[in-house]
Design an enzyme around this catalytic site. Structure first.
Site, PDB file in Angstrom:
ATOM      1  N   SER A  48     -69.946 -63.949  15.041  1.00  0.00           N
ATOM      2  CA  SER A  48     -70.047 -62.656  15.236  1.00  0.00           C
ATOM      3  C   SER A  48     -68.366 -61.871  14.716  1.00  0.00           C
ATOM      4  O   SER A  48     -67.488 -62.659  14.904  1.00  0.00           O
ATOM      5  CB  SER A  48     -70.383 -62.092  16.559  1.00  0.00           C
ATOM      6  OG  SER A  48     -69.449 -62.708  17.276  1.00  0.00           O
ATOM      7  N   GLN A  50     -65.806 -60.209  16.448  1.00  0.00           N
ATOM      8  CA  GLN A  50     -65.266 -59.897  17.538  1.00  0.00           C
ATOM      9  C   GLN A  50     -63.857 -59.850  17.938  1.00  0.00           C
ATOM     10  O   GLN A  50     -63.026 -60.094  16.673  1.00  0.00           O
ATOM     11  CB  GLN A  50     -65.613 -61.485  18.297  1.00  0.00           C
ATOM     12  CG  GLN A  50     -65.273 -62.877  17.875  1.00  0.00           C
ATOM     13  CD  GLN A  50     -65.830 -63.920  18.371  1.00  0.00           C
ATOM     14  OE1 GLN A  50     -65.099 -64.629  19.096  1.00  0.00           O
ATOM     15  NE2 GLN A  50     -66.917 -64.506  18.038  1.00  0.00           N
ATOM     16  N   HIS A  52     -60.708 -60.793  21.149  1.00  0.00           N
ATOM     17  CA  HIS A  52     -60.439 -61.252  22.726  1.00  0.00           C
ATOM     18  C   HIS A  52     -59.390 -60.374  23.320  1.00  0.00           C
ATOM     19  O   HIS A  52     -58.408 -59.981  22.741  1.00  0.00           O
ATOM     20  CB  HIS A  52     -60.150 -62.793  22.809  1.00  0.00           C
ATOM     21  CG  HIS A  52     -61.194 -63.640  21.827  1.00  0.00           C
ATOM     22  ND1 HIS A  52     -62.528 -63.824  22.301  1.00  0.00           N
ATOM     23  CD2 HIS A  52     -60.928 -64.282  20.778  1.00  0.00           C
ATOM     24  CE1 HIS A  52     -63.095 -64.675  21.305  1.00  0.00           C
ATOM     25  NE2 HIS A  52     -62.113 -64.990  20.503  1.00  0.00           N
ATOM     26  N   LYS A  75     -57.423 -64.564  25.740  1.00  0.00           N
ATOM     27  CA  LYS A  75     -57.881 -65.470  24.707  1.00  0.00           C
ATOM     28  C   LYS A  75     -57.318 -65.616  23.174  1.00  0.00           C
ATOM     29  O   LYS A  75     -58.129 -65.340  22.379  1.00  0.00           O
ATOM     30  CB  LYS A  75     -59.171 -65.307  24.876  1.00  0.00           C
ATOM     31  CG  LYS A  75     -59.953 -66.665  24.314  1.00  0.00           C
ATOM     32  CD  LYS A  75     -61.334 -66.574  24.265  1.00  0.00           C
ATOM     33  CE  LYS A  75     -62.318 -67.727  23.872  1.00  0.00           C
ATOM     34  NZ  LYS A  75     -63.924 -67.565  23.997  1.00  0.00           N
ATOM     35  N   GLU A  77     -56.362 -67.518  19.917  1.00  0.00           N
ATOM     36  CA  GLU A  77     -56.657 -68.768  19.587  1.00  0.00           C
ATOM     37  C   GLU A  77     -55.951 -69.316  18.256  1.00  0.00           C
ATOM     38  O   GLU A  77     -55.426 -68.415  17.549  1.00  0.00           O
ATOM     39  CB  GLU A  77     -58.327 -68.637  19.399  1.00  0.00           C
ATOM     40  CG  GLU A  77     -58.698 -67.627  18.360  1.00  0.00           C
ATOM     41  CD  GLU A  77     -60.293 -67.294  18.252  1.00  0.00           C
ATOM     42  OE1 GLU A  77     -60.716 -67.881  17.384  1.00  0.00           O
ATOM     43  OE2 GLU A  77     -60.918 -66.884  19.214  1.00  0.00           O
ATOM     44  N   HIS A 210     -61.774 -60.564  14.142  1.00  0.00           N
ATOM     45  CA  HIS A 210     -61.989 -61.755  13.379  1.00  0.00           C
ATOM     46  C   HIS A 210     -63.339 -62.120  13.318  1.00  0.00           C
ATOM     47  O   HIS A 210     -64.351 -61.936  14.105  1.00  0.00           O
ATOM     48  CB  HIS A 210     -61.063 -62.878  13.800  1.00  0.00           C
ATOM     49  CG  HIS A 210     -61.077 -63.364  15.061  1.00  0.00           C
ATOM     50  ND1 HIS A 210     -60.891 -62.855  16.202  1.00  0.00           N
ATOM     51  CD2 HIS A 210     -62.093 -64.499  15.683  1.00  0.00           C
ATOM     52  CE1 HIS A 210     -61.244 -63.540  17.430  1.00  0.00           C
ATOM     53  NE2 HIS A 210     -61.829 -64.405  17.031  1.00  0.00           N
ATOM     54  N   ARG A 229     -67.676 -58.152  21.139  1.00  0.00           N
ATOM     55  CA  ARG A 229     -68.328 -58.140  19.774  1.00  0.00           C
ATOM     56  C   ARG A 229     -68.861 -56.731  19.344  1.00  0.00           C
ATOM     57  O   ARG A 229     -69.138 -56.019  20.198  1.00  0.00           O
ATOM     58  CB  ARG A 229     -69.718 -59.203  19.918  1.00  0.00           C
ATOM     59  CG  ARG A 229     -69.317 -60.722  20.487  1.00  0.00           C
ATOM     60  CD  ARG A 229     -70.864 -61.411  20.676  1.00  0.00           C
ATOM     61  NE  ARG A 229     -70.341 -62.842  20.996  1.00  0.00           N
ATOM     62  CZ  ARG A 229     -70.441 -63.279  22.394  1.00  0.00           C
ATOM     63  NH1 ARG A 229     -70.637 -62.454  23.168  1.00  0.00           N
ATOM     64  NH2 ARG A 229     -70.318 -64.363  22.593  1.00  0.00           N
ATOM     65  N   LYS A 235     -75.967 -60.811  19.998  1.00  0.00           N
ATOM     66  CA  LYS A 235     -75.739 -60.701  21.289  1.00  0.00           C
ATOM     67  C   LYS A 235     -75.006 -59.531  21.793  1.00  0.00           C
ATOM     68  O   LYS A 235     -75.218 -58.552  20.869  1.00  0.00           O
ATOM     69  CB  LYS A 235     -74.565 -61.762  21.487  1.00  0.00           C
ATOM     70  CG  LYS A 235     -74.820 -63.238  21.477  1.00  0.00           C
ATOM     71  CD  LYS A 235     -74.033 -64.121  21.658  1.00  0.00           C
ATOM     72  CE  LYS A 235     -74.278 -65.631  21.560  1.00  0.00           C
ATOM     73  NZ  LYS A 235     -73.223 -66.730  21.846  1.00  0.00           N
TER      74      LYS A 235
END
Length: 373
Positions: A48, A50, A52, A75, A77, A210, A229, A235
């Site tokens: 997806s 999305q 964070h 979050k 990453e 991303h 998302r 979702k």
């Protein structure tokens, strides 16, 4: 954070294991869990679009909507490519590229709207672009399914009728087959599309959009389940939160290699303290000492076979897919099998703004993540 991974040879979960003695297993009395999550992703279908949240937003979302956002942590990453090619989207394209795409793809311009399209063309060389990008992205995401499908019904036949397609056009068609009618099908015209080769990596900070498109990666991130998302997903889509949280920095992310520490060790250090990845490659029949760190560590065998030794305490045979946990401040010997062995180690980023292991001793870290700035 909620996944109950069992500790080796016991029915105890890893979280229960580290909490039984945080100072021993994590290297500190002040935390009771790992600071990171460590995953391997094999991406055949795009994940997806999305982002964070940062810590401040995560705290608010967890307080106001705990069913959707289950913890209060940020979050950031990092992704390290394992396959020969990895494709991803990250961050907004520079305004000049966006302007060019809006001219070349009138279907996108319709969804973005005349006002935002005009402003982007006018502000190509202006530094004040955040508001324009936010308005453009909100307008785009809030279009009705009927409006999106109407423009896709024009765009897709136009692309398929072309004699040859570039990589972005091929990607648009592929996304349309994976998620028919989704507004995210046109996302490659808005976001940077990255292609990484094996061993390359990129860092994604909080509040940056991303999506992973294809390939195999190691993914390490701060210990959180928070995902906001907005497209290419069945979702929950939280458009309001995503539009309001993004930084709207329009730049191409840095794709970098790791730092070669010695003949066997390559380290990937992001500009955050939550996590760090090391790739350890030991030739057939040789032995390598993995130095101790002030963090609990997760080992994952990527290829080959061998044995992990922790003094006279523990001996563990490893092969492809094997994983192990190493407590803080514990040296580990890697004995490679007949085909050699390649291992990834994830841990808290003990080097962040602190010290670097060099030549058998801790030295001040001087390069301070230049690649990621």
């Amino acid at each position: 954070p909620e996944t109950n991974n069992n500790a080796t040879r016991t029915t105890t979960t890893l979280k229960e294991y580290v909490q039984s003695n945080p100072e021993l297993h994590l290297g500190t009395k002040t935390q009771n869990d790992l600071t990171y999550l460590f995953k391997v992703l094999s991406i055949e279908k795009v994940l997806s679009i999305q982002s964070h949240p940062d810590k401040r937003l995560a705290e608010r979302l967890n307080r106001e909507r705990p069913d959707d956002y289950k913890d209060a942590n940020h979050k950031p990453e990092m992704a390290v490519a394992l396959s020969k090619e990895v494709q991803a989207m990250c961050g907004f394209r520079p305004l000049r590229e966006l302007s060019s795409n809006l001219k070349a793809y009138p279907e996108l311009a319709v969804l973005v709207g005349d006002e935002c399209t005009h402003e982007i063309h006018q502000l190509v060389d202006s530094p004040g672009i955040r508001t324009v990008l936010r308005n453009m992205f909100r307008t785009y995401l809030e279009r009705s399914p009927e409006e999106v499908q109407g423009q896709l019904n024009i765009l897709l036949p136009r692309l398929k009728a072309m004699d040859s397609l570039d990589e972005i056009q091929e990607l648009i068609i592929r996304l349309s087959e994976q998620f028919p009618g989704d507004s995210g099908v046109m996302a490659p015209l808005i976001f940077n599309v990255l292609v990484m080769t094996e061993g390359q990596a990129f860092f994604i900070n909080a509040n940056e959009p991303h999506a992973y498109i294809s390939g195999e990666i190691l993914e390490c991130m701060a210990c959180s389940d928070n995902v906001v998302r907005a497209g290419l997903t069945p979702k929950l889509k939280d458009v309001d939160t995503l539009v309001s949280m993004l930084t709207y920095k329009a730049f191409y992310p840095d794709v970098v290699g790791g730092h070669k520490i010695d003949d066997c060790l390559v380290r990937y250090e992001p500009p955050v303290s939550d996590f760090c990845i090391e790739i350890i490659t030991v030739p057939a029949g040789e032995t390598y000492e993995v130095h101790d760190v002030r963090s609990g560590a997760v080992f994952l065998t990527l290829s080959g076979s061998g044995t992990l030794l922790q003094g006279d305490v523990t001996e563990m045979s490893i092969s492809f897919g094997s994983s192990a946990f190493g407590s803080a401040n514990t040296k580990t010997m890697v004995v490679a099998g007949p085909d050699g062995v390649r291992i990834a180690r994830a841990m808290s980023n003990v080097y962040h703004g602190n010290y670097l292991w060099q030549g058998g001793s801790w030295e001040m870290n001087e390069y301070m993540f230049d690649e990621f700035e």
